[in-house]
Design a protein around this motif. Structure first.
Motif, short mmCIF file in Angstrom:
data_model
loop_
_atom_site.label_atom_id
_atom_site.label_comp_id
_atom_site.label_asym_id
_atom_site.label_seq_id
_atom_site.Cartn_x
_atom_site.Cartn_y
_atom_site.Cartn_z
N SER A 59 6.60 -10.11 69.69
CA SER A 59 8.01 -9.95 69.29
C SER A 59 8.53 -8.57 69.70
CB SER A 59 8.16 -10.14 67.77
OG SER A 59 7.86 -11.47 67.41
N GLN A 64 12.35 -15.22 65.92
CA GLN A 64 11.23 -15.91 65.30
C GLN A 64 11.68 -16.59 64.01
OE1 GLN A 64 7.74 -13.47 65.22
NE2 GLN A 64 6.53 -14.96 64.10
N ASP A 70 11.34 -16.75 70.89
CA ASP A 70 10.22 -16.21 70.12
C ASP A 70 9.69 -17.29 69.18
OD1 ASP A 70 8.35 -14.56 69.01
OD2 ASP A 70 9.75 -13.01 68.37
N GLU A 71 8.56 -17.87 69.52
CA GLU A 71 7.93 -18.94 68.76
C GLU A 71 8.90 -20.08 68.41
OE1 GLU A 71 5.00 -18.07 65.97
OE2 GLU A 71 4.48 -16.13 66.83
MG MG Z 1 6.12 -12.27 66.57
#
Ligand code: MG
Ligand code: ADP
Length: 249
Positions: A41, A83, A167-168
């Motif tokens: 991140s 995220q 992000d994810e």
């Molecule tokens: Mg992360």
């Protein structure tokens, strides 16, 4: 398209990202993987201007964007998702996406004045393209988690980015939602000719769509290359021991 060279960032004395170099070609789907706390991140925040690197360089299409403000980097064509979900829970799906168009096009001082027709066609088109056709009147906060992430993807797409950082994108999703999300991402990347860089903890997701993988461990890139090369890397196997990296997908 995206060229990161020798990027570093410390928090206090702790080096979260250390001398990271990475290149992503135009229209490539690339993944950054690594255990929790590896610096994924942070790396994304350095690319998008949400954090300023201590050293190193970020080039976008040959242009130096290192340390530029997030909204400028966004205008230069880098979209992102976070995220954690970042939508307006009390607005409808339509209003969420419409707001993203309005913000991107900066429609004057009365940003929040209601005008249902503003970017209506673009918003409806985007709604359909992210698989939420028919849900325009639904209050975003009442959607399933997977659908909320779709809205978030829509927010990132409203600025019509050439490069998209996710992000994810499947974090917290059920396996069905995960599979739907992967299919959606592949379709959208193809349709919009996107360059995609994503982080992900689910190895099945990574190996099913990434054309290139970089492995971060304690802030360092320990392996990078084609999925098969990365899968066979000894150090990667050690870091991921017992985490399913041996599964074929
Ligand atoms: Mg992360
Ligand atoms: N703003 C911050 N201040 C201090 N430490 C941070 C901050 N952001 C991240 N870190 C630390 O940097 C390391 C990398 O974090 P992060 O980039 O979030 O990893 P990942 O996304 O791979 O899980 C972690 O040890 C985390 O605690």
């Amino acid at each position: 398209m995206l060229e990161i060279s020798r990027l570093s960032k410390s928090f206090g004395g702790f080096r979260a990202v250390s001398d990271v170099s990475l290149t992503v070609e135009a229209r490539q789907i690339a993944a950054v993987i690594g255990p929790n706390g590896a610096g994924k991140s942070t790396l994304f925040n350095l690319i998008t201007g949400h954090l300023r690197p201590d050293s190193g360089k970020v080039m976008l299409g040959g242009r130096d964007i290192t340390g530029a403000a997030p909204h400028r980097i966004c205008r230069m064509g880098v979209g992102r998702s976070f995220q954690r979900t970042n939508i307006f829970a009390k607005l409808t799906v339509f209003e969420n996406l419409q707001a993203a168009f309005i913000v991107h096009h900066r429609r004057g001082p009365n940003l929040w004045s209601r005008s249902d027709s503003l970017y209506r066609d673009e918003t409806m088109e985007l709604l359909r393209s992210i698989g939420l056709g028919g849900q325009e009147k639904t209050i975003a906060g009442t959607l399933s988690y997977g659908n909320q992430k779709q809205v978030e993807l829509g927010l990132a797409l409203a600025s019509d980015p050439g490069v998209l950082l996710l992000d994810e994108p499947t974090a917290g999703m059920s396996s069905t939602e995960t599979h739907e999300t992967i299919a959606l991402l592949e379709r959208i990347a193809e349709e919009r000719e996107l360059t995609l860089l994503f982080t992900e903890h689910d190895m099945e997701v990574v190996f099913s769509i990434a054309q290139k993988i970089a492995v971060l461990h304690q802030g360092h890139i320990i392996a990078e290359g084609l999925p098969d090369t990365v899968r066979a890397n000894d150090e990667v196997r050690r870091v991921y021991l017992g985490h399913g990296l041996t599964h074929q997908s």
